[in-house]
Structure formats: structure tokens, C-alpha cells
Enzyme design. Structure first.
Site, PDB file in Angstrom:
ATOM      1  CE  LYS A   1      -3.809   0.112   2.431  1.00 18.04           C
ATOM      2  NZ  LYS A   1      -4.784   0.206   3.561  1.00 18.04           N
TER       3      LYS A   1
ATOM      4  CD  GLU B   1       8.995  -7.469   6.394  1.00 20.76           C
ATOM      5  OE1 GLU B   1       8.818  -7.852   7.572  1.00 20.76           O
ATOM      6  OE2 GLU B   1       8.487  -6.420   5.944  1.00 20.76           O
TER       7      GLU B   1
ATOM      8  N   GLY C   1      -5.249  -5.012   5.307  1.00 16.19           N
ATOM      9  CA  GLY C   1      -4.504  -5.991   4.516  1.00 16.19           C
ATOM     10  C   GLY C   1      -5.114  -7.369   4.536  1.00 16.19           C
ATOM     11  NE  ARG C   2      -6.855  -8.144  10.667  1.00 14.57           N
ATOM     12  CZ  ARG C   2      -6.317  -6.970  10.989  1.00 14.57           C
ATOM     13  NH1 ARG C   2      -5.227  -6.557  10.358  1.00 14.57           N
ATOM     14  NH2 ARG C   2      -6.850  -6.210  11.921  1.00 14.57           N
TER      15      ARG C   2
ATOM     16  CD  GLU D   1      -2.174  -8.473  10.982  1.00 12.18           C
ATOM     17  OE1 GLU D   1      -1.015  -8.931  10.920  1.00 12.18           O
ATOM     18  OE2 GLU D   1      -2.732  -7.903  10.025  1.00 12.18           O
TER      19      GLU D   1
ATOM     20  CG  HIS E   1      -2.125 -40.641   8.659  1.00  9.95           C
ATOM     21  ND1 HIS E   1      -2.148 -41.971   9.021  1.00  9.95           N
ATOM     22  CD2 HIS E   1      -3.182 -40.463   7.823  1.00  9.95           C
ATOM     23  CE1 HIS E   1      -3.158 -42.583   8.410  1.00  9.95           C
ATOM     24  NE2 HIS E   1      -3.802 -41.694   7.682  1.00  9.95           N
TER      25      HIS E   1
ATOM     26  CE  LYS F   1       6.184  -3.576   9.323  1.00 11.50           C
ATOM     27  NZ  LYS F   1       4.855  -3.292   8.743  1.00 11.50           N
TER      28      LYS F   1
END
Length: 558
Positions: free
Chosen positions: A219, A225, A280-281, A366, A397, A517
Site C-alpha cells: 500500500k 520485506e 490488509g487481511r 491479527e 496421521h 518491524k
């Protein structure tokens, strides 16, 4: 959705839910029924399974295998009303600033509103802007899919790399995997998020840069990152194609920062924007989904939006006792705050949904991993379950042993589809048999008498007893399609909203992401710096780790 006046309310001073008579009544009820087993509930109520289910937006929810009675549900619904879930739901849909700490509207639901809807917020025609972006995305996606968008050397695009992190990665990556049956199979789609150099190296290793489109999703276009990975991808492309001008034909941006995008070398005509009211999510159905739209095409992308919209309408208009997000949210409240169960497993019996639990980890943890209420006071109760899971039958399993016989009780969602996307022999019947069998086994287990009657040797008897009484929901769709995926994602979005409203927290900020961050940015410079005294900047442990790293780091340039 409906047209409404702009609302900019910042205060939300509802009574802390744990001080209300409705909450106290729920906890008193829990003390009475907490030891009641699912065997007892089913034995005493032959109509339970036919009554405790609901459907909406193409999804069916069986919640009969939960440790609840009709009275439990009545009390949970009373808690929801005390928390003003319905009023806050209306406020969200009309554009009120319910994200209190950032003074923002929360309008991810507008991303899937039809074009003839009307919604003005803070003087802006939201629906018009949304559809302008969708139309621009569709035009671009078609050019890429039809081979009309040419790279720097004149070759069409065959590979798409989405570079983002968090919501700019998890949503489109999950959905592209989930809808791969609908994707353009002649193209390859890759998603890079981790700042570990292995991620970007492996994503580009076998690709021809002349045939590769890179979508940089950030954004602000400042995310550390994402920008680190984008610069590495840029270096890879320019070194292979030999000209900085190639960037404009091989990179596009999903961002709102035109200045930074242009600095990077991306033509701002190929920048797709979104808004600060899209968290964002909650963004996979915005321009963040550009890679997904290229994969499945604009028509199927719009079908996915229609699925989101169908669940929005269900959430808005269905009475709370038949409302899927409300019911699922309340069940989570029951187990977290009454029983104290801390985790929640999401178990999709669909290989295509293998990334869905990871997507929900961000959406739920979050959003609701908060300990401060909207009014700034600390909560005195459980919020935000720890979400985890993998695709069935793989989990059977791995960790189902703990789910069946361990000391932890883990409420579960088992998700399946009546029809597969591809028929392969009897695979799908076997897959769904496992889903139904596991839900049955979790609920009812196997008593000691049943184990003995089966002829099990005495030394093994106790080890082969299953207590059962493990609660689970079964969520069924007819088939995994773009539309049903949209409905499924929106179901969990609104479940999160319901729970956050009851807990009185802001589900739409994420300040907990920031501190690490900020510290990482400072430490990154220190890792490469000359020896210096780190004590003023860091605690003794962190300073010692940095010194050890610097002393032992072997760099390629010597």
C-alpha cells in the site's frame, strides 16, 4: 448494502461485556452444563441434528456436535445483543469509523458491492471508485491472459510473481491455490513474501525474465520485506534483459504511493490502487487480488465477489439464531471464555484449501489478538483463539492423536464439499468418509465397554478408549468454486467481527505488528556495522547475539 450518510463516530463506550448480567448468566449456565457429554445431549434429544444446523450463501453448517443446549444458544445470543452486534454490524456496512484507533471506516464489504449500489463515505462515492479499479484490473488481466501484454523483448507473459507480505500475500496465494482448477494452466503463478533470500531465489530460478510479470503489492510502497524482495527481482530482471527500461514492461504495482512506484521504475499507469479502509487481511478481493484475477480471469473473479456478497447479505439480513457468522462467532466465545479452550483447529478436507488455515491465522489472530478494549482499558477475559490446521487427511496421521486422546480440548471446523472439482476414481467418497467419520469419532469416542466388547486385549484397553466429547462444526458446500470460496472467506471475516464486537476490541487495527518491524530496521544496520558498544540500544542478550552474529558472519565479498 444501502446508501447512508457519512458517519465519523470515534467513541465506543459500550459496557465491558464481562460486567453485564447476560455474560454472568452465561458463565453460571456453563457451571451447570460443563460436564454434560455429547453422548448425553444426543441421547436426550433425538431431533438435535435436524434442529442445530443452518445454511446461507451456499454453505451448510452442522453445529449439533457442539457442547451446547438450546439454553446455551439463547444465552449466547443474549450476550451478542448486549454487545450490540447488530447495531455495530449496521455501522460497519454504512461506513462508520468503527476502526477507532486509526479513525477509519471498515469497508471491505464495499469491495464486492454491485455497481448500482450507492455508498458515500467522507464525501467519496465508494462504489464508483471500487468498480473503476475492478474494471482496470479486468482489462489488464485480459491483456496478460490473451498474450496481448508483451514484455520488453516482445514475448507474451507466461509467469506471474506476486511480491507482498501478510494480507498482500496470504489472500491471493491461498485463493490461487484453492481455485487452480479454474486457473489458466499454461501460466505459472508464484508468491514471494519471506525476506529470506531463498524465497525470491527459488521463485525466479527456473523462469525466463522476458516472460515474467512481477506484481509488487504494498500500500505504502515502503514495506521493508516487500521492497527488499522487489529490488532483488528488479536486479534479476535487469541483469538478464540488460536495460532498466525493461522494468516498466515487467513490473506493475498495487499501491497508493505513486511517487515511490515511479522511483522504482514502474509506470504509474500500471499502478492499481486501494484505500485505507481496506485492511490488509481483508484485501484479497481488492486490487491485491490482481494476480488471482490474472490466474482465473475476470469473470471467475467477479463470481468470487458474488460469493462474498452473498455472505454479506446473509450476515446482514438473517436472524441471529440462523446466521452462520453469528453462530460460529458465539461458539468461539463459548469455548474460549467459558471453557478456557485456547486453540481452534480449521481442517479443510480439500487439498485445494491447504493454505486456508494459514490465511485464517492472520485473519483471526491479527484481528482479535488484542488485550485492550476500544475505550483503552485492558480486557479481563479471553480474546482471540490460536488458529491452526492443515488439509485432511494429512492431519489425521500427524496431530489427530492429540485431538482424540490428548489432554487439550480443541474445538474444530471440518470443511468439505459434496462434489470434487475433478473426479478421480473413488478418491472423493473416501475423503468425505474420513471427514464424517472424524467428526463422529471426536463427538462420541469409544467407551471402555465398547473396547472390551471388541475383544481388545486387557493391557491395551485403557489406551484404546476414546473419551469423545470433542466439539466440532461441519461446514459443507456443494463444490469448491470461485463463488463458494468467496462465501467461505466472508463467513470467517464476519465471524471475526462478531467476536471482536462482543469482546469490545478493535478488530481492524494491528499495532502489535509494528514494534518488531521498527526494531528490525535498526538492527539490520547494526548487523553490518563496525564493532561498537550496543549496550545503550539493546538489552544484554540482544547485544550479545548481534556481536556473535557479526563475528561469525562470512560475507560473499570477504
Amino acid at each position: 448494502m444501502r446508501a447512508n450518510e457519512t458517519t465519523t463516530t470515534r467513541s465506543d463506550t459500550t459496557t465491558p461485556i464481562d460486567t453485564t448480567p447476560e455474560w454472568k448468566a452465561l458463565l453460571a449456565h456453563h457451571r451447570k452444563v460443563k460436564d454434560t457429554t455429547l453422548r448425553e445431549l444426543f441421547d436426550s434429544d433425538p431431533e438435535r441434528a435436524s434442529r442445530m444446523n443452518a445454511d446461507g450463501a451456499g454453505l451448510f453448517l452442522d453445529y449439533s456436535k457442539h457442547r451446547v443446549t438450546d439454553e446455551t444458544l439463547r444465552l449466547l445470543l443474549a450476550v451478542a445483543r448486549a454487545a450490540k452486534v447488530e447495531e455495530r454490524r449496521e455501522a460497519m456496512f454504512r461506513g462508520a469509523h468503527i476502526n477507532v484507533t486509526e479513525d477509519r471506516a471498515v469497508l471491505h464489504t464495499a469491495l464486492r458491492a454491485p455497481q448500482d449500489d450507492e455508498l458515500e463515505v467522507d464525501g467519496v462515492d465508494i462504489i464508483r471508485e471500487v468498480h473503476e479499479v475492478i474494471d482496470r484490473m479486468a482489462a489488464f488481466a485480459l491483456k496478460v491472459r490473451l498474450g496481448e501484454w508483451k514484455g520488453f523483448t516482445g514475448k507474451p507473459i507466461k509467469n506471474v510473481i506476486n511480491i507482498g507480505i501478510g494480507g498482500s500475500d496470504l489472500g491471493p496465494a491461498m485463493a490461487t491455490e484453492a481455485l487452480k482448477h479454474y486457473a489458466e494452466r499454461s501460466m505459472r503463478f508464484r508468491f514471494v513474501s519471506n525476506v529470506d533470500g531463498t524465497d525470491i531465489r527459488d521463485a525466479t530460478l527456473d523462469l525466463d525474465p522476458a516472460e515474467t510479470l512481477v506484481i509488487v503489492s504494498s500500500k505504502t510502497f515502503t514495506t521493508l520485506e516487500t521492497l527488499t524482495n522487489a529490488r532483488t527481482a528488479r536486479d534479476w530482471l535487469v541483469s538478464q534483459l540488460g536495460d532498466d527500461a525493461a522494468v516498466a514492461r515487467h513490473f506493475v504495482a498495487v499501491s497508493t504511493n505513486a511517487e515511490k512506484v515511479a522511483e522504482f521504475g514502474i509506470d504509474t499507469a500500471n499502478m492499481f490502487g486501494f484505500w485505507d479502509w481496506v485492511g490488509g487481511r481483508y484485501s484479497m478481493d481488492s486490487a491485491i487480488g490482481l494476480s488471482l484475477m490474472i490466474a482465473i480471469g475476470p469473470d471467475d473473479f467477479r463470481d468470487m465477489l458474488a460469493g462474498f456478497r452473498a455472505m454479506d447479505e446473509h450476515f446482514l439480513s438473517t436472524p441471529m439464531d440462523r446466521n452462520l457468522p453469528v453462530l460460529m462467532g458465539l461458539l468461539g466465545i463459548w469455548y474460549g471464555d467459558a471453557f478456557g479452550f485456547e486453540t481452534h483447529a480449521v481442517l479443510p478436507y480439500s487439498q485445494e484449501l491447504s493454505r486456508f488455515p494459514a490465511y485464517l491465522q492472520q485473519l483471526e489472530m491479527e484481528s482479535n489478538g488484542k488485550s485492550v478494549r476500544l475505550d483503552g482499558t485492558r480486557v479481563d477475559y479471553h480474546t482471540g483463539a490460536i488458529v491452526w490446521g492443515t488439509a485432511g487427511t494429512n492431519g489425521q496421521h500427524a496431530y489427530y492423536q492429540l485431538l482424540h486422546q490428548g489432554t487439550h480440548i480443541v474445538p474444530m471446523d471440518l470443511i468439505g464439499f459434496v462434489n470434487p472439482t475433478t473426479e478421480v476414481g473413488d478418491h472423493h467418497d473416501l475423503l468425505m468418509a474420513n471427514l464424517f467419520a472424524q467428526a463422529e469419532a471426536f463427538a462420541f469416542g469409544k467407551t471402555r465397554d465398547e473396547v472390551v466388547a471388541a475383544g481388545v486385549p486387557e493391557p491395551q484397553v485403557n489406551a484404546r478408549v476414546f473419551e469423545g466429547n470433542r466439539p466440532s462444526s461441519v461446514i459443507l458446500g456443494d463444490k469448491l468454486t470461485p463463488r463458494s470460496l468467496g462465501s467461505l472467506v466472508a463467513l470467517y471475516e464476519h465471524k471475526v467481527f462478531v467476536q471482536g464486537t462482543i469482546w469490545g476490541i478493535d478488530s481492524f487495527d494491528q499495532w502489535g505488528v509494528e514494534l518488531g518491524k521498527v526494531l528490525a530496521t535498526r538492527i539490520a544496520g547494526e548487523l553490518a556495522a563496525a564493532e561498537e558498544d550496543l549496550a545503550p540500544q539493546h538489552d544484554s542478550s540482544t547485544a550479545a547475539l548481534i556481536r556473535r552474529y557479526r563475528a561469525r558472519r562470512v560475507r560473499p565479498d570477504g
